[in-house]
Design a protein around this motif. Structure first.
Motif, PDB file in Angstrom:
ATOM      1  N   GLY A  63      -4.275   2.634   4.997  1.00 55.00           N
ATOM      2  CA  GLY A  63      -5.058   2.707   3.647  1.00 55.00           C
ATOM      3  C   GLY A  63      -5.050   3.905   3.091  1.00 55.00           C
ATOM      4  N   ILE A  64      -5.259   4.955   3.679  1.00 54.31           N
ATOM      5  CA  ILE A  64      -5.391   6.204   2.998  1.00 54.31           C
ATOM      6  C   ILE A  64      -3.878   6.880   2.528  1.00 54.31           C
ATOM      7  CG2 ILE A  64      -5.409   8.723   3.515  1.00 54.31           C
ATOM      8  CD1 ILE A  64      -7.736   8.050   5.537  1.00 54.31           C
ATOM      9  N   LEU A  65      -2.909   6.548   3.285  1.00 52.46           N
ATOM     10  CA  LEU A  65      -1.616   6.688   3.013  1.00 52.46           C
ATOM     11  C   LEU A  65      -1.191   6.007   1.775  1.00 52.46           C
ATOM     12  CD1 LEU A  65       1.084   8.418   3.833  1.00 52.46           C
ATOM     13  CD2 LEU A  65       1.743   6.493   4.987  1.00 52.46           C
ATOM     14  N   VAL A  66      -1.249   4.594   1.770  1.00 53.26           N
ATOM     15  CA  VAL A  66      -0.922   3.880   0.635  1.00 53.26           C
ATOM     16  C   VAL A  66      -1.363   4.157  -0.737  1.00 53.26           C
ATOM     17  CG1 VAL A  66      -0.581   1.507  -0.091  1.00 53.26           C
ATOM     18  CG2 VAL A  66       0.001   2.004   2.357  1.00 53.26           C
ATOM     19  N   VAL A  67      -2.739   4.328  -0.301  1.00 54.36           N
ATOM     20  CA  VAL A  67      -3.542   4.535  -1.745  1.00 54.36           C
ATOM     21  C   VAL A  67      -3.259   6.005  -2.387  1.00 54.36           C
ATOM     22  CG1 VAL A  67      -6.065   4.916  -2.457  1.00 54.36           C
ATOM     23  CG2 VAL A  67      -5.545   3.030  -0.974  1.00 54.36           C
TER      24      VAL A  67
END
Length: 142
Positions: A63-67
């Protein structure tokens, strides 16, 4: 059989989704269902219970990477909203599904190496056992 010295690292066993003792047997009987035992060395996987840890770590990391990438792309390229939906949701879902098995296998390998087991308590909840409580009644003379 003696398996000392041939154990894979926890990271290697996790990434390959293999037995943490021999590194050869399959760890999973389904997509996320852990097998009962290793089909190569016979290790009983009854100790393995990573619970919700893999899902939490994978959802957080992916989630952190994609966002972060999505936010950068929106600022840099100003893509239309339909393109954002068409790329971000598949990236989130695909990233989570791709990382879940190796993360679960790695946590099982860590449990094996560190001999993790359910907690055992000397006290069953009675106050004062183990010398940690001060008995005020005895101290006051009453």
């Amino acid at each position: 059989m003696d398996f000392t010295g041939c154990e894979p690292s926890t990271l290697e066993a996790g990434l390959r989704c293999r037995c943490p003792r021999c590194g050869e047997g399959k760890l999973f009987a389904g997509f996320l269902k852990i097998a009962k035992s290793c089909d190569q060395c016979g290790l009983d996987y009854g100790f393995a219970e990573p619970a919700d840890g893999p899902a939490f770590f994978v959802m957080s990391g992916v989630g952190i990477l994609v966002v972060a990438i999505w936010a950068w792309a929106v600022v840099a390229f100003h893509p239309p909203i339909w393109l954002q939906f068409a790329t971000v949701f598949p990236a989130l879902i695909g990233g989570c599904l791709a990382c879940l098995r190796p993360m679960k296998a790695w946590l099982v390998a860590e449990q094996y190496v560190h001999k993790a087991e359910e907690a055992r308590w000397a006290s069953t909840g009675a106050h004062g056992e183990g010398g940690f409580a001060f008995d005020r009644r005895k101290a006051s003379g009453g």
